[in-house]
Design an enzyme around this catalytic site. Structure first.
Site, short mmCIF file in Angstrom:
data_model
loop_
_atom_site.label_atom_id
_atom_site.label_comp_id
_atom_site.label_asym_id
_atom_site.label_seq_id
_atom_site.Cartn_x
_atom_site.Cartn_y
_atom_site.Cartn_z
N LYS A 224 0.46 -1.20 0.20
CA LYS A 224 0.19 -0.51 0.35
C LYS A 224 0.77 1.44 0.62
CE LYS A 224 -3.21 2.83 2.97
NZ LYS A 224 -4.09 3.38 2.20
N LYS B 98 -18.03 -6.08 -6.25
CA LYS B 98 -17.61 -6.43 -5.28
C LYS B 98 -17.23 -8.23 -5.20
CE LYS B 98 -19.51 -4.27 -1.65
NZ LYS B 98 -18.99 -3.74 -0.04
N ILE C 72 -25.85 13.67 3.22
CA ILE C 72 -26.08 11.46 3.97
C ILE C 72 -24.78 11.91 5.39
CG2 ILE C 72 -25.09 9.53 3.29
CD1 ILE C 72 -27.30 11.17 1.15
N ASP D 118 -27.41 4.08 8.68
CA ASP D 118 -26.99 3.76 7.61
C ASP D 118 -26.82 2.16 7.24
OD1 ASP D 118 -26.53 6.71 6.45
OD2 ASP D 118 -24.59 6.01 7.73
N GLU E 104 -24.57 -7.13 1.00
CA GLU E 104 -22.75 -7.64 0.88
C GLU E 104 -22.89 -9.03 1.42
OE1 GLU E 104 -18.20 -6.44 2.69
OE2 GLU E 104 -19.38 -5.28 2.03
N GLU F 181 -26.93 6.49 -4.09
CA GLU F 181 -26.37 6.47 -5.02
C GLU F 181 -27.62 6.43 -6.27
OE1 GLU F 181 -23.47 3.96 -6.73
OE2 GLU F 181 -24.28 4.90 -8.85
N HIS G 9 -18.24 10.95 -5.00
CA HIS G 9 -16.59 10.03 -5.50
C HIS G 9 -15.72 11.16 -6.28
CE1 HIS G 9 -19.58 6.94 -4.22
NE2 HIS G 9 -18.92 6.84 -3.66
N1 GLN Z 1 -23.46 8.86 7.09
C1 GLN Z 1 -22.42 7.72 6.70
C2 GLN Z 1 -21.18 9.62 6.04
O1 GLN Z 1 -21.73 10.24 5.62
C3 GLN Z 1 -22.48 7.39 5.25
C4 GLN Z 1 -21.15 7.04 4.11
C5 GLN Z 1 -21.31 5.90 3.97
O2 GLN Z 1 -22.45 4.81 3.10
N2 GLN Z 1 -20.76 4.54 3.15
O3 GLN Z 1 -20.25 9.55 5.26
ZN ZN Z 2 -22.88 6.11 1.19
#
Ligand code: GLN
Ligand code: ZN
Length: 758
Positions: free
Chosen positions: A18, A114, A435, A603, A609, A670, A699
């Site tokens: 890494k 994944k 979020i 969340d 998964e 998303e 992202h």
């Molecule tokens: N509440 C988390 C954030 O805003 C949600 C992260 C996620 O969905 N990976 O970072």
């Molecule tokens: Zn997310």
């Protein structure tokens, strides 16, 4: 008894790969230096396995980034947009993995997905109508030769053609059928080269065989292996499967000319039954995956030896192996100096699993001629399983046992709540929100680090975070958002943070597992029954609320995600652990509500998964308890309390009824990168929950324009009722910079204002 390892972790004992890769990306070291580090990791891995006495060791299980990308690259599956950059080989490889932005152009990375039911992500190979599949490199041969020069005669590991064709994306008119022949000819050419280099065994990984197979899949498999098994070029071929059983193809597999077949006895629920019922031919070796490659608990030797005995009684020549690559567990317990021996003795990471393989093989040999009950290794192992391993808490168990149907049902039902909440919250049409997390700048991480190291006091730590929260609230008010958040400055990671604050968890220091490329995660270990010690998030949310008159959304991680990103116990089912976590998070939800937080987001980023690989198991094995576990968390709140949930992907077209049955009031997900197809499906399925499909992609550092967001919103309005549509980014903002975050959110609010006025 001989032993085998499917694959070994490759990020380095102390994540050397890494750090070297990241330095290379920043041009701080040369390609030669990077490759030097990679070679050292391979050498250490090989020699560790050799000195542990493993008989069948893999080469070519190493990758600089991802082993699916390695095969795509090896067989020239390189989309033209990367070739056109005219970069060096290694730069082209990394451009596919990570995208390229520089003087030669600007190209996005290939998609990432994944890897089966793991938290490892592979790079999705992309095939277009002009893709010319051919052997385009020598990595497997080079790594075999390198190992040989170190004195290790390896089997050469490679992702198989069936799995590769199944995982690839086809962007043109052609289908996988058009690429089978060139692909298998290229594999045969590789076999030839390996054979000339002196290789004896090739291990072909075909995990795609553990899924439900259609008639077409079976035809594809036949076409591939009829050809390859006629072109072995003198190699012995081990067909390696993992992550489940091969019930759709077992009889076929054993009828073909493979020299070895690798089966997973851990996750393959039907593996033993298949072997018992159909037998296993005498001319082949069974590589029996009995050491769990995905979890971190010690193997129970008595049980394993029992299965080995049964296979022996069936006259099967058996090699003892791991259930899958050890890529999915951390390197070694040696790194965990702070963990007490009481815990350590029950754990086995990759290095310790090597010892287990070796010990088991020796014990089995011994058991053929004598009595092993006196042997030190056997007794020591037996003792581990005498008493309880995991700690228990009667109160928690009682609570789980007393869960009743009403605990899974929130009343009044959604439509009634929706009306009550609209009136109570008084939000505008198209409410805007985020979020949860805001940029985790250096000072934020440093504050946490300093506190953890004891360099600052609890008061200093808290007052820093409070200042951050106050600033964050002020910023959101200035921007004009409707539902505010506290910013999550106290959290390292959405699962580790809750693990650290719930009872029943233990933590490691360096137990990193590769998640993708250079990214690693450090899953916490569920050690015992889980409960809430004291409220975790209330003080932060309450403080945020005191800074504003606008609604503040409380922020929690859901039980399924917490479980899926932890190493689970093996003494109770994951369902039971999830219910325990759900009750703990329910306590937190009710604490938030009692403290005046009337919008709470839970969340479930990782809900998908552990969805079983076989569709036929989706509900009975998973969704039938995972979805109720989520409802358990929020079923007791008042009708006017609004429950949100968030998922990091929109791939739930096939489980929309299950998502609706989570019975949240609002779901964000998303959608900016996908084609809004999900919205059509929501409409078709008469989805009730209000939705916030992300209007821009967090992202990337790019700032979306107002027009762009307006047109995304208009496209959404064609498919979703106006009074059900929320406006938000597609995920948390913690990885973004402050400047682009502010600019993007200003545009988001403007866009909402524009559509409100039309
Ligand atoms: N509440 C988390 C954030 O805003 C949600 C992260 C996620 O969905 N990976 O970072
Ligand atoms: Zn997310």
């Amino acid at each position: 008894m001989k032993t085998s390892v499917i694959g070994y972790p490759r990020i380095g004992k102390n994540r050397e790969l890494k750090f070297a890769s990241e330095k290379f990306f920043r041009s701080e070291i040369t390609e030669v230096e990077l490759l030097q580090t990679a070679a050292e990791i391979r050498k250490e891995n090989l020699l560790n396995q050799k000195s542990a006495g493993i008989d069948y060791i893999s080469s070519n299980d190493f990758s600089l980034y991802d082993n699916v990308l390695d095969v795509a690259y090896l067989f020239n599956i390189i989309p033209p947009r990367y070739k056109e950059l005219e970069l060096s080989d290694i730069e082209t490889f990394y451009a596919m993995a990570r995208g390229y932005q520089g003087d030669k152009g600007n190209v996005k990375a290939l998609a990432m997905k994944k890897w089966f039911n793991t938290n490892y992500h592979y790079i999705v190979p992309e095939i277009d109508d002009n893709t010319e599949i051919k052997l385009n490199g020598n990595k497997p041969v080079n790594e075999f030769t390198e190992a040989k020069s170190l004195g290790v005669d390896t089997k050469v590991d490679i992702v198989g053609p069936f799995t590769l064709l199944k995982l690839a994306r086809y962007t043109g008119h052609k289908t996988y059928k058009d690429f089978v022949q060139p692909l298998i000819s290229s594999y045969a050419e590789l076999f030839d080269k390996l054979s000339s280099a002196g290789a004896q065994w090739i291990q072909i990984d075909e995990p795609a065989l553990v899924k439900d197979l259609t008639k077409e899949d079976l035809e594809l498999f036949n076409q591939i292996y009829d050809y390859l098994l006629n072109n072995k070029q003198g190699l012995k071929v081990l067909l390696q499967t993992y992550f489940g059983d091969v019930r759709d193809i077992y009889s076929k597999l054993i009828s073909l000319d493979f020299d070895g077949i690798g089966l997973d006895f851990i996750e393959g629920r039907k593996t033993l039954e298949l072997v018992r019922e159909n037998g296993f031919p005498q001319d082949k070796i069974l590589f029996a995956g009995l050491i769990n490659g995905k979890n971190i608990w010690r193997n129970n030797y008595s049980k394993t030896l029992e299965i080995l005995d049964e296979l022996h009684a069936l006259n099967i020549e058996t090699v003892l192996t791991t259930s899958c690559s050890l890529l999915h567990v951390p390197y070694t317990l040696e790194n965990e100096v702070a963990l007490s021996q009481d815990y350590r003795k029950h754990l086995a990471f990759a290095a310790e699993k090597l010892q287990e393989l070796h010990e088991l093989a020796k014990l089995w040999d011994l058991s053929q001629t004598g009595d092993i009950s006196e042997s030190a290794e056997f007794t020591a192992n037996k003792q581990l399983f005498c008493g309880r391993i995991n700690s228990t808490d009667e109160a928690v168990q009682k609570r789980v046992a007393n869960i009743s149907d009403s605990d899974y049902t929130r009343l009044p039902e959604f439509h009634e709540r929706e009306i009550i909440q609209k009136e109570k919250l008084g939000l505008p049409l198209f409410p805007t929100t985020t979020i949860g997390s805001f940029p985790q700048t250096r000072d934020v991480r440093l504050n946490r680090q300093n506190f953890r190291k004891g360099l600052i006091s609890a008061e200093e730590y808290e007052s820093f975070n409070k200042q951050k929260i106050a600033d964050c609230i002020k910023l959101q008010e200035e921007i004009g958002l409707d539902v505010l958040v506290h910013g999550e400055y106290e959290r390292n990671d959405m699962v580790e943070y809750f693990g650290e604050n719930l009872s029943g968890y233990i933590f490691t220091e360096k137990a990193w597992v590769q998640s993708y490329g250079t990214r690693c995660v450090k899953p916490p270990i569920i050690w015992g029954d889980v409960s809430q010690k004291e409220s975790i998030t209330v003080s932060w949310s309450k403080y945020a609320k005191s800074c504003t008159t606008k609604p503040v959304k409380g922020m929690l991680t859901g039980p399924v995600t917490i479980l899926n990103w932890s190493f689970p116990r093996e003494d109770i089912s994951i369902k039971e652990s999830t219910l325990q976590i759900a009750l703990a998070i329910r306590d937190e939800v009710l604490d938030l509500e009692a403290n005046g937080i009337n919008i709470i987001q839970i969340d479930e980023a990782a809900l998908r998964e552990k969805l079983p690989l076989r569709k036929s198991d989706w509900y009975s094995e998973y969704l039938d308890w995972a979805i109720p576990a989520f409802r358990l968390v929020h079923s007791q709140v008042k009708p006017e309390t609004q429950i949100h949930t968030h998922m990091c992907y929109s791939e739930f077209t096939d489980i929309i009824p299950a998502i609706d049955a989570m019975d949240a009031d609002v779901i964000t997900f998303e959608a900016s990168r996908s084609d809004l197809q999900i919205l059509d499906s929501l409409k078709e399925n008469n989805f009730q929950t209000e939705v916030g499909p992300g209007v821009y992609d967090i992202h990337s550092p790019r700032i979306p324009s107002v027009d762009e967001i307006v047109s995304a919103l208009n496209a959404m309005r064609n498919r979703i009722d106006d009074n059900k549509l929320w406006v938000n980014p597609d995920c948390g903002l913690k990885t973004r910079g402050e400047t682009e975050t502010k600019a993007s959110l200003i545009n988001l609010v403007k866009a909402a204002e524009i559509i409100r006025s039309n």
